[in-house]
Design a protein around this motif. Structure first.
Motif, PDB file in Angstrom:
ATOM      1  N   GLU A  91      -2.221  -3.914  10.452  1.00  0.00           N
ATOM      2  CA  GLU A  91      -1.984  -5.352  10.441  1.00  0.00           C
ATOM      3  C   GLU A  91      -1.967  -5.888   9.008  1.00  0.00           C
ATOM      4  OE1 GLU A  91      -3.669  -9.307  12.829  1.00  0.00           O
ATOM      5  OE2 GLU A  91      -4.565  -7.323  13.155  1.00  0.00           O
ATOM      6  N   MET A  92      -2.898  -5.406   8.181  1.00  0.00           N
ATOM      7  CA  MET A  92      -2.941  -5.842   6.794  1.00  0.00           C
ATOM      8  C   MET A  92      -1.716  -5.337   6.027  1.00  0.00           C
ATOM      9  SD  MET A  92      -5.340  -7.882   5.996  1.00  0.00           S
ATOM     10  CE  MET A  92      -4.888  -7.747   4.269  1.00  0.00           C
ATOM     11  N   HIS A  93      -1.277  -4.134   6.334  1.00  0.00           N
ATOM     12  CA  HIS A  93      -0.091  -3.583   5.678  1.00  0.00           C
ATOM     13  C   HIS A  93       1.133  -4.445   5.972  1.00  0.00           C
ATOM     14  CE1 HIS A  93       3.298  -0.487   5.475  1.00  0.00           C
ATOM     15  NE2 HIS A  93       2.869  -0.616   4.235  1.00  0.00           N
ATOM     16  N   GLN A  94       1.302  -4.815   7.225  1.00  0.00           N
ATOM     17  CA  GLN A  94       2.438  -5.656   7.604  1.00  0.00           C
ATOM     18  C   GLN A  94       2.345  -7.043   6.981  1.00  0.00           C
ATOM     19  OE1 GLN A  94       5.279  -4.850   9.258  1.00  0.00           O
ATOM     20  NE2 GLN A  94       4.455  -2.761   9.024  1.00  0.00           N
ATOM     21  N   LEU A  95       1.141  -7.592   6.978  1.00  0.00           N
ATOM     22  CA  LEU A  95       0.941  -8.917   6.389  1.00  0.00           C
ATOM     23  C   LEU A  95       1.259  -8.898   4.898  1.00  0.00           C
ATOM     24  CD1 LEU A  95      -0.022 -11.835   6.741  1.00  0.00           C
ATOM     25  CD2 LEU A  95      -2.350 -11.037   6.326  1.00  0.00           C
ATOM     26  N   ALA A  96       0.826  -7.832   4.219  1.00  0.00           N
ATOM     27  CA  ALA A  96       1.104  -7.710   2.783  1.00  0.00           C
ATOM     28  C   ALA A  96       2.612  -7.630   2.524  1.00  0.00           C
ATOM     29  CB  ALA A  96       0.398  -6.480   2.227  1.00  0.00           C
ATOM     30  N   LEU A  97       3.308  -6.863   3.336  1.00  0.00           N
ATOM     31  CA  LEU A  97       4.758  -6.753   3.185  1.00  0.00           C
ATOM     32  C   LEU A  97       5.429  -8.100   3.393  1.00  0.00           C
ATOM     33  CD1 LEU A  97       5.442  -3.383   5.069  1.00  0.00           C
ATOM     34  CD2 LEU A  97       5.570  -3.767   2.593  1.00  0.00           C
ATOM     35  N   GLN A  98       4.981  -8.832   4.403  1.00  0.00           N
ATOM     36  CA  GLN A  98       5.573 -10.129   4.714  1.00  0.00           C
ATOM     37  C   GLN A  98       5.345 -11.148   3.607  1.00  0.00           C
ATOM     38  OE1 GLN A  98       3.791 -11.181   8.469  1.00  0.00           O
ATOM     39  NE2 GLN A  98       4.693  -9.425   9.530  1.00  0.00           N
ATOM     40  N   GLY A 138       4.653 -10.418   0.367  1.00  0.00           N
ATOM     41  CA  GLY A 138       4.954  -9.934  -0.976  1.00  0.00           C
ATOM     42  C   GLY A 138       3.720  -9.540  -1.762  1.00  0.00           C
ATOM     43  N   MET A 139       2.680  -9.089  -1.064  1.00  0.00           N
ATOM     44  CA  MET A 139       1.444  -8.656  -1.703  1.00  0.00           C
ATOM     45  C   MET A 139       1.326  -7.131  -1.602  1.00  0.00           C
ATOM     46  SD  MET A 139      -1.338 -11.496  -0.345  1.00  0.00           S
ATOM     47  CE  MET A 139      -1.260 -10.934   1.354  1.00  0.00           C
ATOM     48  N   LYS A 140       0.308  -6.599  -2.269  1.00  0.00           N
ATOM     49  CA  LYS A 140      -0.050  -5.192  -2.120  1.00  0.00           C
ATOM     50  C   LYS A 140      -1.476  -5.117  -1.583  1.00  0.00           C
ATOM     51  CE  LYS A 140       2.994  -3.200  -5.642  1.00  0.00           C
ATOM     52  NZ  LYS A 140       3.076  -2.386  -6.878  1.00  0.00           N
TER      53      LYS A 140
END
Length: 472
Positions: A261-268, A270-272
């Motif tokens: 979930e955090m990976h997808q949120l970061a992608l959405q 523009g974060m790492k």
């Protein structure tokens, strides 16, 4: 460049502390550190640390002048603090409290940081390499400390700055206590990079924390598994923090569903998002998962940090780390401060692991008996001794990484009182504690506590942590 020398352009912004209106350039920070009044003779100093400017000054001044520093969480239970003080008898104690009420100490100076002096200071032998003492179990006040050198701290700060690509443009917020090795590493690595720290004591679920991020344009913060569980549950990461670019997680295993979930949120956004692994004994970072590999390596602790290496012992399957950030060794009494480097840069982590075909490591269990609750490590044997001393009955402690379970061998035990004592002593929320009274605790044929049986019958299944992690 040694991070504690803070030799960055003097006009560059070094830190902000919105609660006090403090804003300092690196030139001003160097000046203030140099004006700290420390003893002429090398002395053991205890700092009751808070995420405040005056505590940062005390920390940096000690590193610059060679005074070994014992860093303690200012919120530590006073009885546990006295236990630690009695063991190491520091020459001086720095704190913001007007009266600590510690036996054998008297107030010597008052100001933003008050200074208490040991009334019966005696010569002691402290190894010249010793720079910092950190507690591996911050909430138990255990006298077992990790001995670190300036070289340990410097090497790990440089490694973290390298794999996170830190620059002077970063603006991290102190989302974790500086007395916690993870929180301290955020400070060290960003000072190494010449970034501008934002000092706050607000928790990540407070509105003031997110207002501070917006006000100061913070670009990153660090969190333990509980941090991200709560942020995902509340939806705060979807609503706030427009300036955030980097999020890091360590301090225990985050559930794989939450990692995804955090990976997808970061992608959405523009974060790492970096999943990391470490121990206080390694100053503290050992490994990380590169963000571009996170989607395919969920559940992994990643690869070794720069200048470090990992391998798995062929006989025990224990994960072993080698690097310049490995501690000098442990201290359990004052005499141990005279010891030098006992490990030679090699750390047996106490974790059982496997390695995949791409060289990424995965933790599968633990050899040692400890839990990580809200990012803090709790040695269950130490917790047992403290609890048993308080309740007066035999106890057994076990659980998983989000739940401390205590079984008391007494039909007379008051479960609510034991729960309240655990909450007050260790600073844990009620829902992280489960107490049960039993007529008889399970024991092995040799008379030892049978933690495996106790846990198997009582620890709820949870994907976050296997039962074996807490009972081996």
């Amino acid at each position: 460049m040694d991070f504690w020398k803070i030799e960055h352009p003097p006009e560059s912004l070094a830190l902000m502390e919105p609660a006090t209106g403090t804003q300092k350039t690196y030139g001003e920070l160097r000046r203030d550190v140099g004006q700290m009044l420390l003893p002429q003779n090398r002395s053991l100093i205890m700092l009751l640390a808070q995420n405040r400017y005056e505590c940062l000054l005390s920390y940096l001044a000690a590193l610059q002048t060679g005074h070994p520093l014992l860093l303690v969480d200012a919120s530590l239970n006073r009885e546990l603090l006295q236990r630690l003080v009695d063991t190491y008898r520091p020459d001086y104690i720095h704190s913001s409290f007007p009266d600590l009420g510690l036996h054998g100490y008297e107030m010597r100076a008052q100001g933003a940081l008050n200074v208490c002096e040991n009334k019966t200071k005696e010569p002691r032998n402290i190894h010249p390499s010793l720079a910092l003492l950190l507690n591996t179990s911050g909430s138990t006040g255990s006298p077992k400390l990790v001995r670190l050198s300036r070289e340990n701290l410097q090497s790990n700060a440089a490694s973290i700055a390298s794999y996170l690509n830190l620059t002077a443009a970063e603006r991290p917020i102190t989302s974790l206590p500086m007395s916690y090795s993870y929180g301290l590493s955020v400070i060290n690595s960003h000072l190494f990079a010449g970034a501008a720290l934002t000092l706050t004591e607000h928790g990540v679920l407070r509105r003031e924390f997110w207002d501070t991020i917006d006000q100061c344009g913070c670009t990153s913060f660090a969190g333990v598994p509980y941090t991200y569980e709560m942020l995902l549950q509340t939806g705060l990461l979807k609503k706030r923090g427009a300036t955030l670019r980097t999020l890091t997680q360590a301090g225990g295993a985050l559930a794989e569903s939450h990692v995804r979930e955090m990976h997808q949120l970061a992608l959405q956004r523009g974060m790492k998002f970096f999943v990391m692994y470490g121990q206080t004994e390694a100053s503290p970072r050992i490994s990380y998962v590169p963000f571009d590999k996170l989607g395919e390596k969920v559940g992994s602790i990643g690869v070794a940090v720069p200048d470090g290496s990992l391998h798995i012992d062929a006989d025990t399957r224990e994960l072993v780390y080698r690097g310049p950030n490995v501690m000098l060794g442990y201290a359990e009494c004052l005499a141990d401060l005279a010891k030098g480097d006992e490990l030679g840069g090699v750390l047996k982590t106490g974790d059982i692991a496997r390695q995949d075909e791409d060289g990424f490591f995965y933790i599968t269990g633990r050899i040692k008996r400890f839990l990580k609750l809200f990012g803090k490590r709790f040695n269950l044997d130490e917790v047992e001794l403290i609890v048993q001393g308080r309740v007066g009955f035999p106890v057994a402690c076990f659980g998983r990484d989000d739940l401390l379970m205590v079984a008391v061998e007494s039909a007379e035990a008051d479960v609510s009182k034991v729960t309240a004592m655990l909450r007050d002593t260790f600073g844990l929320p009620k829902d992280a504690i489960q107490v049960e009274k039993l007529e008889k605790l399970a024991r092995t044929s040799r008379g030892k506590m049978d933690y495996q049986s106790l846990a198997a019958a009582r620890v709820p299944s949870d994907p976050i942590a296997a039962v074996s992690q807490a009972v081996r």
